[in-house]
Scaffold this motif. Structure first.
Motif, mmCIF file in Angstrom:
data_model
loop_
_atom_site.group_PDB
_atom_site.id
_atom_site.type_symbol
_atom_site.label_atom_id
_atom_site.label_comp_id
_atom_site.label_asym_id
_atom_site.label_seq_id
_atom_site.Cartn_x
_atom_site.Cartn_y
_atom_site.Cartn_z
ATOM 1 N N PRO A 129 0.845 -1.204 0.000
ATOM 2 C CA PRO A 129 0.000 0.000 0.000
ATOM 3 C C PRO A 129 0.881 1.256 0.000
ATOM 4 O O PRO A 129 1.881 1.322 0.735
ATOM 5 N N GLY A 130 0.486 2.229 -0.830
ATOM 6 C CA GLY A 130 1.315 3.431 -0.928
ATOM 7 C C GLY A 130 0.500 4.682 -1.204
ATOM 8 O O GLY A 130 -0.719 4.636 -1.405
ATOM 9 N N VAL A 131 1.196 5.823 -1.158
ATOM 10 C CA VAL A 131 0.595 7.126 -1.475
ATOM 11 C C VAL A 131 1.555 7.863 -2.389
ATOM 12 O O VAL A 131 2.764 7.849 -2.172
ATOM 13 N N LEU A 132 0.985 8.531 -3.377
ATOM 14 C CA LEU A 132 1.781 9.347 -4.285
ATOM 15 C C LEU A 132 1.291 10.789 -4.213
ATOM 16 O O LEU A 132 0.091 11.047 -4.304
ATOM 17 N N TRP A 133 2.218 11.710 -4.008
ATOM 18 C CA TRP A 133 1.882 13.132 -4.030
ATOM 19 C C TRP A 133 2.556 13.768 -5.261
ATOM 20 O O TRP A 133 3.758 13.532 -5.497
ATOM 21 N N ALA A 182 5.318 7.396 -0.759
ATOM 22 C CA ALA A 182 5.560 6.701 0.514
ATOM 23 C C ALA A 182 4.840 5.368 0.466
ATOM 24 O O ALA A 182 3.761 5.256 -0.135
ATOM 25 N N ILE A 183 5.409 4.355 1.075
ATOM 26 C CA ILE A 183 4.731 3.053 1.197
ATOM 27 C C ILE A 183 4.808 2.612 2.659
ATOM 28 O O ILE A 183 5.657 3.084 3.420
ATOM 29 N N ASP A 184 3.896 1.722 3.034
ATOM 30 C CA ASP A 184 4.014 1.088 4.346
ATOM 31 C C ASP A 184 5.162 0.088 4.299
ATOM 32 O O ASP A 184 5.215 -0.765 3.387
#
Lengths: 242, 242
Positions: free
Chosen positions: A23-27, A70-72
């Motif tokens: 699981p990740g987030v991209l900004w 960012a990723i877990d």
């Protein structure tokens, strides 16, 4: 790579995704198009991809034109629990409660996670750079504490990473990988860190083979990094990746 | 205070002066009026008020709105020779040629000069702040190596100084004065300094009583401070004196 949500505010787009089990987030800057510098943002032990410090840093960098992902880490955030990891954490807590120096236990924890963490980051880096709004620009890594402990093996293994902000960790278990790192590094050390012995932190800075490395040390404990160091980190990446 | 020459270029006015026996230079923004932050700029051992590093730093700060003043340290530049000082320098050179650690000899040299140097700076500070184009704004001190060795007793004695950039020196002879310094300090250390033992430099940073102190360490020898640290110093003074 599967995007599961997208929101935009203050000129920054935030997208949650999964890549396989990660699981990740991209900004990215809102309406970003074309290649740009990308920062891989590692979180601290017990934290997760959207810990407040991570999010504020990521939004700041994205507002300055960077892409940030960012990723877990394995066994963190939305990742499945892991009995081996839970056992290591319990030992670490017991050792610290007994007044032991946590350096060796922390190093063991990072070593347990590093193989998976490096593979995760390499897969995410490849996937994210295929996106039009990220592209194959220069790549930096930013991670403190556990983010440093997992980042050092990653940077040693991964030639696409060209600059890094690291710190809040000692040399135990990391000397060999640190000696393989030659990219510019900004290294943060807290002068009164209750988790990291000062000489061990200085020894990790010393072990980095980078010709361009710079140590920033400030008074205070592990969590007390002054906010002006965020400005310094952004300037460092701008200098080396733009 | 007697001005002996004045030139202006690139928006900066440079004025040579004497105050009693003290030869100095004042840099201000061209057409400056009214109070502004003032930087006292100390030079290194064997150097003088217009050493190239001093002048480029001073012009940069003046272009950013600061007033900057440099003076020749006792027994340096245009100041009269001093047999006691010449003897100390000869001992220092002989000791270094013999492979001795120069820390104790350097500390002795600074201690020999410090009483006069502190009195000189205090007189110059008073005189310069009487000028309309400088005024009684906030004051900073910047000095490396000998400039640090003479600066630490000055800052310990002088409440008008509110921030300092120091470094390239070890703790010998300075621990007591350092422990009286509480203003914000940015401290530079060269990781491979052939003149200053690393542990002695770290111990001087440690000895400063300032709650807001920050250490910047970079690879390289005594004279190899990277140019980006000049930007960092200017930002530090801007943050604390503006």
């Amino acid at each position: 790579m599967r995007f599961t949500s997208q929101t935009s505010s203050d000129g920054v787009t935030e997208q949650f995704f999964t890549l396989g089990e990660i699981p990740g987030v991209l900004w990215t800057p809102e309406d970003a198009r074309g290649a740009r510098p990308l920062i891989l943002l590692g979180h601290g032990g017990g934290q997760h991809k959207t810990a407040p410090g991570n999010v504020s840093r990521a939004r700041r960098y994205a507002a300055a034109g960077f892409a940030v992902v960012a990723i877990d880490a394995p066994a963190h955030g939305d990742r499945p629990k892991d009995e081996g990891f839970d056992r290591i954490v319990a030992e670490l807590r017991a050792g610290m409660a007994a007044g032991e120096n946590p350096g060796a236990l922390v190093a063991g924890m990072h070593s347990y996670l590093a193989g998976q963490a490096v593979a995760d980051w390499q897969a995410v880096l490849t996937a994210v750079q295929r996106l039009d709004r990220v592209g194959a620009g220069p790549v930096g890594y930013c991670g403190m504490s556990m983010g440093c402990g997992l980042g050092i093996p990653l940077i040693a293994a991964e030639p696409r990473i060209r600059a890094a902000v690291l710190g809040l960790l000692g040399v135990q278990g990391l000397a060999e990988d640190a000696a393989r790192i030659t990219v510019p590094v900004q290294f943060l050390l807290q002068w009164d860190d209750q988790m990291v012995r000062r000489d061990q932190g200085l020894a990790l800075f010393d072990a980095l083979a980078s010709a361009h490395k710079t140590l920033h040390a400030n008074p205070g404990k592990h969590g007390d990094v002054p906010s002006f160091e965020e400005d310094n980190s952004l300037r460092f990446f701008t200098r080396h990746l733009s």
